[in-house]
Design a protein around this motif. Sequence first.
Motif, short mmCIF file in Angstrom:
data_model
loop_
_atom_site.label_atom_id
_atom_site.label_comp_id
_atom_site.label_asym_id
_atom_site.label_seq_id
_atom_site.Cartn_x
_atom_site.Cartn_y
_atom_site.Cartn_z
N VAL A 272 6.11 2.45 1.22
CA VAL A 272 5.08 1.45 0.95
C VAL A 272 4.93 0.56 2.17
O VAL A 272 5.92 0.12 2.75
CB VAL A 272 5.45 0.61 -0.29
CG1 VAL A 272 4.47 -0.52 -0.51
CG2 VAL A 272 5.57 1.49 -1.52
N LEU B 275 -1.75 -0.90 -4.06
CA LEU B 275 -2.95 -0.17 -3.65
C LEU B 275 -2.61 1.22 -3.15
O LEU B 275 -1.53 1.44 -2.60
CB LEU B 275 -3.65 -0.93 -2.50
CG LEU B 275 -4.01 -2.39 -2.74
CD1 LEU B 275 -4.37 -3.08 -1.45
CD2 LEU B 275 -5.15 -2.47 -3.74
N TYR B 276 -3.56 2.13 -3.30
CA TYR B 276 -3.45 3.44 -2.68
C TYR B 276 -4.10 3.37 -1.31
O TYR B 276 -5.05 2.61 -1.10
CB TYR B 276 -4.16 4.50 -3.54
CG TYR B 276 -3.45 4.78 -4.83
CD1 TYR B 276 -2.41 5.69 -4.88
CD2 TYR B 276 -3.84 4.14 -6.01
CE1 TYR B 276 -1.74 5.95 -6.07
CE2 TYR B 276 -3.19 4.39 -7.19
CZ TYR B 276 -2.14 5.30 -7.22
OH TYR B 276 -1.49 5.55 -8.40
N ALA B 277 -3.64 4.17 -0.38
CA ALA B 277 -4.19 4.19 0.97
C ALA B 277 -5.43 5.07 1.02
O ALA B 277 -5.51 6.03 1.77
CB ALA B 277 -3.15 4.68 1.96
N ASP B 278 -6.39 4.77 0.19
CA ASP B 278 -7.64 5.54 0.17
C ASP B 278 -8.78 4.62 0.48
O ASP B 278 -9.84 4.65 0.12
CB ASP B 278 -7.82 6.26 -1.16
CG ASP B 278 -7.89 5.32 -2.36
OD1 ASP B 278 -7.79 4.10 -2.18
OD2 ASP B 278 -8.04 5.82 -3.48
N VAL C 288 0.85 -1.19 0.00
CA VAL C 288 0.00 0.00 0.00
C VAL C 288 0.89 1.24 0.00
O VAL C 288 1.73 1.41 0.88
CB VAL C 288 -0.92 0.01 1.24
CG1 VAL C 288 -1.85 1.22 1.19
CG2 VAL C 288 -1.71 -1.29 1.34
N LEU C 289 0.68 2.12 -0.98
CA LEU C 289 1.44 3.36 -1.06
C LEU C 289 1.02 4.29 0.07
O LEU C 289 -0.16 4.61 0.22
CB LEU C 289 1.20 4.06 -2.40
CG LEU C 289 1.89 5.40 -2.59
CD1 LEU C 289 3.41 5.23 -2.62
CD2 LEU C 289 1.40 6.08 -3.86
N PHE D 96 4.06 -0.67 -5.74
CA PHE D 96 2.93 -0.85 -4.85
C PHE D 96 1.72 -1.36 -5.62
O PHE D 96 1.68 -1.30 -6.84
CB PHE D 96 2.59 0.47 -4.12
CG PHE D 96 2.08 1.56 -5.02
CD1 PHE D 96 0.72 1.74 -5.21
CD2 PHE D 96 2.96 2.40 -5.69
CE1 PHE D 96 0.25 2.75 -6.04
CE2 PHE D 96 2.49 3.40 -6.52
CZ PHE D 96 1.13 3.58 -6.71
N ALA E 218 4.84 9.53 -1.18
CA ALA E 218 5.68 9.61 -2.38
C ALA E 218 6.16 11.05 -2.53
O ALA E 218 5.47 11.99 -2.14
CB ALA E 218 4.91 9.17 -3.61
#
Length: 178
Positions: free
Chosen positions: A126, A175-178, A46-47, A173, A50
């Motif tokens: 990540v 997935l995004y951390a959303d 999971v990012l 990565f 950045a």
Amino acid sequence: GWGHGVGMSQYGARGYAGAGWGYQRILKHYYRDTTLQLVPARSVRVLLAAGRAAVTISSSKPFKVVDARGKVRKLKPGTQRVAAAKLARLRSPLRFVPGAAPLRLGADAYRGSLLVHRRGAKLVVVNRLPLDRYLRGVVPWEMPEDWHPGALRAQPVVARSYALAPLKPGTLFDLYAD
């Protein structure tokens, strides 16, 4: 209701479960022409950050860092500042591994390890963790714990499916951390 308007409506699942539908029937209603199947356990990435010149990683208990060559360094409880300029001397990524307490990136705690990649003069962080540990942080935000058990059984299946769908081997990565 909650969500992005794609897939299962949490409120709809709640209503169907209240009407006696089991989680499998709820899933079949929202995801026609799909099948339920077991998948092997795996990790997700999971990012978290950045484009930063530096980050702080900490823990209240001893933890360790492993460089890309596999060299391990034990760290005392506290904060480690990681700067892109200093990381130039080490082989990226650095993998920070928790001990008996979660790792923190800034003020936020995370399950699993934190990978710090150097990209030019900037860093990418990540979170790498087992899928089921990732879901422990996601599912409670998607459906209240006091809802009908049928709806509560459907939600993790949906969350797991959405997490597995975009996996991209060979990238930094998934997935995004959303």
